[in-house]
Design a protein around this motif. Structure first.
Motif, PDB file in Angstrom:
ATOM      1  N   GLU A 107       0.867  -1.182   0.000  1.00 40.53           N
ATOM      2  CA  GLU A 107       0.000   0.000   0.000  1.00 40.53           C
ATOM      3  C   GLU A 107       0.905   1.233   0.000  1.00 40.53           C
ATOM      4  N   ASP A 108       0.577   2.201  -0.845  1.00 42.38           N
ATOM      5  CA  ASP A 108       1.429   3.379  -0.977  1.00 42.38           C
ATOM      6  C   ASP A 108       0.567   4.577  -1.365  1.00 42.38           C
ATOM      7  N   ALA A 109       1.086   5.752  -1.132  1.00 43.13           N
ATOM      8  CA  ALA A 109       0.413   6.995  -1.527  1.00 43.13           C
ATOM      9  C   ALA A 109       1.456   8.013  -1.935  1.00 43.13           C
ATOM     10  N   PHE A 116      -3.558  13.671  -5.097  1.00 43.46           N
ATOM     11  CA  PHE A 116      -3.271  12.541  -4.226  1.00 43.46           C
ATOM     12  C   PHE A 116      -3.585  11.239  -4.956  1.00 43.46           C
ATOM     13  N   TYR A 117      -2.606  10.336  -4.990  1.00 40.17           N
ATOM     14  CA  TYR A 117      -2.748   9.012  -5.591  1.00 40.17           C
ATOM     15  C   TYR A 117      -2.536   7.967  -4.509  1.00 40.17           C
ATOM     16  N   TRP A 118      -3.323   6.910  -4.556  1.00 40.50           N
ATOM     17  CA  TRP A 118      -3.238   5.834  -3.563  1.00 40.50           C
ATOM     18  C   TRP A 118      -3.260   4.490  -4.261  1.00 40.50           C
ATOM     19  N   GLN A 119      -2.379   3.603  -3.845  1.00 43.45           N
ATOM     20  CA  GLN A 119      -2.348   2.252  -4.394  1.00 43.45           C
ATOM     21  C   GLN A 119      -2.526   1.261  -3.248  1.00 43.45           C
ATOM     22  N   VAL A 120      -3.382   0.271  -3.458  1.00 41.21           N
ATOM     23  CA  VAL A 120      -3.731  -0.678  -2.405  1.00 41.21           C
ATOM     24  C   VAL A 120      -3.957  -2.057  -3.031  1.00 41.21           C
ATOM     25  N   PRO A 121      -3.604  -3.133  -2.328  1.00 38.52           N
ATOM     26  CA  PRO A 121      -3.870  -4.468  -2.868  1.00 38.52           C
ATOM     27  C   PRO A 121      -5.363  -4.662  -3.145  1.00 38.52           C
ATOM     28  N   LYS A 122      -5.672  -5.317  -4.260  1.00 37.04           N
ATOM     29  CA  LYS A 122      -7.068  -5.587  -4.600  1.00 37.04           C
ATOM     30  C   LYS A 122      -7.712  -6.359  -3.457  1.00 37.04           C
ATOM     31  N   GLY A 123      -8.945  -5.993  -3.152  1.00 35.69           N
ATOM     32  CA  GLY A 123      -9.669  -6.632  -2.067  1.00 35.69           C
ATOM     33  C   GLY A 123      -9.488  -5.937  -0.727  1.00 35.69           C
ATOM     34  N   LEU A 126     -11.615  -1.107   0.951  1.00 32.42           N
ATOM     35  CA  LEU A 126     -12.469  -0.627   2.039  1.00 32.42           C
ATOM     36  C   LEU A 126     -12.058  -1.180   3.396  1.00 32.42           C
ATOM     37  N   ASP A 127     -11.230  -2.223   3.399  1.00 34.37           N
ATOM     38  CA  ASP A 127     -10.773  -2.813   4.657  1.00 34.37           C
ATOM     39  C   ASP A 127      -9.529  -2.135   5.206  1.00 34.37           C
ATOM     40  N   SER A 128      -8.795  -1.444   4.353  1.00 31.67           N
ATOM     41  CA  SER A 128      -7.562  -0.818   4.821  1.00 31.67           C
ATOM     42  C   SER A 128      -7.905   0.322   5.778  1.00 31.67           C
ATOM     43  N   THR A 129      -6.980   0.608   6.679  1.00 32.32           N
ATOM     44  CA  THR A 129      -7.202   1.704   7.626  1.00 32.32           C
ATOM     45  C   THR A 129      -7.441   3.004   6.876  1.00 32.32           C
ATOM     46  N   PHE A 130      -6.616   3.285   5.878  1.00 26.73           N
ATOM     47  CA  PHE A 130      -6.790   4.516   5.107  1.00 26.73           C
ATOM     48  C   PHE A 130      -8.096   4.482   4.315  1.00 26.73           C
ATOM     49  N   GLY A 131      -8.453   3.324   3.774  1.00 27.82           N
ATOM     50  CA  GLY A 131      -9.666   3.204   2.975  1.00 27.82           C
ATOM     51  C   GLY A 131     -10.917   3.625   3.717  1.00 27.82           C
TER      52      GLY A 131
END
Length: 159
Positions: A107-109, A116-123, A126-131
């Motif tokens: 996960e990166d931003a 602002f760009y954000w990259q997160v593993p698929k799935g 909405l579960d990530s803290t940032f999400g």
């Protein structure tokens, strides 16, 4: 709400060449008015028609190209990349939230040209803290997020 209904509201408010992209509230249209004026006209029209307080972000073709071209992340089939469209300065608030969040692996931003760009593993979106910021009521009028691929679809439709 149905995108056909949203498009009709835009047409009734005087917009031309109105078309929706995907079913996530992306409307492409033509107008000779400035973005600030359009924001007021269209938020009022949407709020009245759908009986809710509408918050819209109006972006030009050039701005959409900046969102697409500024993406700092390489395409990766295991990751989603998002761009956040919002009020001036919201990228700093988002970065602070991201820095304070517990992060998943990969996960990166990044902020590129005040975007602002954000990259997160698929799935994990909405579960990530940032999400979880995506659903914060206190931020609903500050930004919206879109998968980076949405900007490609919008640009193809405009071209």
């Amino acid at each position: 709400m149905k995108m056909a209904d949203v498009c009709q509201v835009f047409k009734n408010a005087g917009m031309t060449d109105v078309v929706s992209i995907l079913a996530s509230g992306n409307i492409v249209f033509s107008s000779d008015k400035k973005a600030g004026e359009l924001k007021g006209i269209l938020e009022k029209a949407m709020s009245e028609h759908f009986s809710y307080e509408a918050y819209l972000f109006i972006k030009s073709q050039e701005e959409i190209e900046q969102f697409w071209n500024g993406n700092p992340f390489e395409k990766n089939e295991e990751l989603h990349s998002y761009t956040f469209v919002g009020n001036n300065g919201v990228e700093k608030v988002l970065m602070q939230e991201f820095e304070n969040a517990v992060k998943a692996a990969h996960e990166d931003a990044k902020i590129v040209n005040n975007i602002f760009y954000w990259q997160v593993p698929k799935g994990n979106t909405l579960d990530s803290t940032f999400g979880k910021i995506l659903g914060k009521k206190s931020m609903k009028d500050q930004f919206t997020s879109r998968n980076i691929n949405t900007f490609e679809k919008i640009l193809k439709k405009i071209s």
